[in-house]
Design a protein around this motif. Structure first.
Motif, short mmCIF file in Angstrom:
data_model
loop_
_atom_site.label_atom_id
_atom_site.label_comp_id
_atom_site.label_asym_id
_atom_site.label_seq_id
_atom_site.Cartn_x
_atom_site.Cartn_y
_atom_site.Cartn_z
N PRO A 172 3.11 3.68 18.45
CA PRO A 172 4.36 3.72 17.39
C PRO A 172 5.59 3.99 18.69
N LEU A 173 6.13 2.89 19.04
CA LEU A 173 7.05 2.97 20.27
C LEU A 173 8.69 2.87 19.42
N ALA A 174 8.56 2.74 18.13
CA ALA A 174 9.88 2.65 17.39
C ALA A 174 9.75 4.00 16.47
N LEU A 175 10.76 4.45 16.12
CA LEU A 175 11.00 5.37 15.01
C LEU A 175 11.68 4.85 13.87
N ILE A 176 11.26 4.66 12.74
CA ILE A 176 11.86 3.81 11.82
C ILE A 176 12.40 4.84 10.50
N ASP A 177 13.95 4.92 10.53
CA ASP A 177 14.55 5.86 9.69
C ASP A 177 14.21 5.67 8.12
N ARG A 178 13.68 6.43 7.17
CA ARG A 178 13.54 6.23 5.98
C ARG A 178 14.13 7.24 5.15
N THR A 179 15.23 7.75 5.53
CA THR A 179 15.84 8.92 4.87
C THR A 179 16.31 8.18 3.30
N PRO A 180 15.87 9.11 2.38
CA PRO A 180 16.00 8.94 1.02
C PRO A 180 17.33 8.53 0.61
N GLN A 181 17.83 7.64 -0.23
CA GLN A 181 19.11 7.41 -0.64
C GLN A 181 20.11 6.90 0.24
N ARG A 182 19.67 6.65 1.34
CA ARG A 182 20.59 5.71 2.47
C ARG A 182 20.04 4.23 2.59
N SER A 183 18.70 4.01 2.66
CA SER A 183 18.40 2.81 2.52
C SER A 183 17.67 2.29 1.29
N GLU A 184 17.88 1.11 0.91
CA GLU A 184 17.26 0.49 -0.37
C GLU A 184 15.71 0.57 -0.51
N GLY A 185 15.24 0.25 0.87
CA GLY A 185 13.65 0.46 0.83
C GLY A 185 13.12 -0.67 -0.02
N LEU A 186 13.43 -1.75 0.16
CA LEU A 186 12.94 -3.13 -0.75
C LEU A 186 11.62 -3.25 -0.25
N ILE A 187 11.50 -3.41 1.03
CA ILE A 187 10.02 -4.00 1.40
C ILE A 187 9.19 -2.64 1.02
N GLU A 188 9.43 -1.56 1.34
CA GLU A 188 8.51 -0.35 1.04
C GLU A 188 7.94 -0.45 -0.60
N ASN A 189 9.15 -0.59 -1.39
CA ASN A 189 8.98 -1.03 -2.86
C ASN A 189 7.90 -1.92 -3.10
N LEU A 190 8.18 -2.97 -2.54
CA LEU A 190 7.20 -4.29 -2.62
C LEU A 190 5.90 -3.99 -1.94
N MET A 191 5.70 -3.14 -1.05
CA MET A 191 4.43 -2.90 -0.52
C MET A 191 3.61 -1.95 -1.40
N ARG A 192 4.23 -1.06 -2.27
CA ARG A 192 3.63 -0.33 -2.99
C ARG A 192 2.91 -0.89 -4.27
N ASN A 193 3.40 -2.46 -4.46
CA ASN A 193 3.17 -3.17 -5.66
C ASN A 193 2.27 -4.44 -5.31
N VAL A 194 1.93 -4.70 -4.16
CA VAL A 194 1.54 -6.05 -3.70
C VAL A 194 0.03 -5.85 -4.11
N PRO A 195 -0.82 -6.93 -4.15
CA PRO A 195 -2.16 -6.84 -4.60
C PRO A 195 -3.02 -6.32 -3.27
N GLN A 196 -4.14 -5.57 -3.73
CA GLN A 196 -4.98 -5.17 -2.33
C GLN A 196 -5.54 -6.43 -1.65
N SER A 197 -5.53 -7.51 -2.11
CA SER A 197 -5.83 -8.76 -1.41
C SER A 197 -5.03 -8.84 -0.16
N LEU A 198 -3.78 -8.23 -0.05
CA LEU A 198 -2.64 -8.58 0.78
C LEU A 198 -3.27 -7.60 1.99
N GLY A 199 -4.23 -6.62 1.72
CA GLY A 199 -4.33 -5.71 2.87
C GLY A 199 -3.70 -4.30 2.62
N GLN A 200 -2.87 -4.16 1.82
CA GLN A 200 -2.09 -3.03 1.61
C GLN A 200 -2.88 -1.72 1.08
#
Length: 242
Positions: A213-241
């Motif tokens: 983990p050579l990069a630190l990705i800031d996920r401070t609440p209410q600053r970023s939309e977090g669209l990818i994270e929201n998507l990942m919480r809802n993708v099918p298990q078949s996608l490996g999430q």
């Protein structure tokens, strides 16, 4: 810089004047030294340009490394595309203006690229999420990627298609020649423009990685939309999430 740098680091930014200096500092602290920083300001209204000018006054020794471009607000993809247009390096890296790199990131990626050349002309690292209790762990872990070796390579496009998550744009280093074949980021996409870009990249070259983990990705609440994270919480298990 009198000659073209080996690496161009493209940093798109919008209204992050207080965060941008820290991000730039993480690039300046790299153990790899042959680079330029291309900052593309997508219409900021928070005096980003003034803050950058202050930073350059403080760091005269590196002033020539940093190039600043302002454009009217058109979105992140357009800013990234402007950065690609202005970049002079043989290799290209991307970094969001609220994220950070650990000092050895670029050095370790070039070592991996040398190891897997000529098959791979693009390298990712793992990343760690910060500043958000709901985003624990690393990008690879959250995407269900279980790599055992320190470095490796996806040898088939299907490996990426089956699970396109975990490889993040702020961890990418790729050869400019390959990126010319990939083309621009799709400015018509409101989400997943990064996945679309990496998919097209995987059509042109095999993807290697550094399993740290050579990069630190800031996920401070209410600053970023977090669209990818929201998507990942809802993708099918078949996608490996998870």
């Amino acid at each position: 810089m009198s000659t073209s740098p080996q690496l161009s680091v493209i940093i798109p930014t919008y209204n992050r004047a207080t965060l941008l200096p820290r991000t730039i500092e993480s690039v300046l602290q790299q153990t790899y030294s042959d680079y330029e920083i291309v900052v593309v300001d997508d219409g900021s209204r928070d005096r980003t340009e003034e803050r950058l000018a202050e930073l350059l006054k403080e760091k005269r020794a590196v002033e020539e490394r940093i190039r600043y471009f302002f454009q009217r607000n058109q979105g992140k993809s357009v800013a990234l595309n402007r950065g690609l247009l202005e970049a002079r390096g043989e290799w290209i890296a991307f970094l969001d203006s609220d994220d950070l790199w650990l000092p050895t990131k670029i050095e370790e990626q070039f070592r991996a690229l040398e190891e897997y050349a000529p098959l791979s002309q693009a390298c990712f690292t793992n990343a760690r999420y910060i500043n958000n209790p709901s985003s624990q762990g690393t990008a690879f872990e959250r995407a269900g990627r279980r790599f055992r070796d320190t470095t490796g390579m996806l040898t088939h496009l299907g490996e990426y298609v089956a699970n396109p998550f975990g490889f993040l744009i702020p961890t990418l280093v790729a050869h400019s020649r390959i990126l010319k074949k990939v083309g621009e980021f799709d400015a018509t996409l409101r989400v997943m423009e990064d996945i679309d870009f990496i998919f097209r990249l995987a059509l042109e070259t095999q993807l290697c990685f550094v399993n740290a983990p050579l990069a630190l990705i800031d996920r401070t609440p209410q600053r970023s939309e977090g669209l990818i994270e929201n998507l990942m919480r809802n993708v099918p298990q078949s996608l490996g999430q998870q």
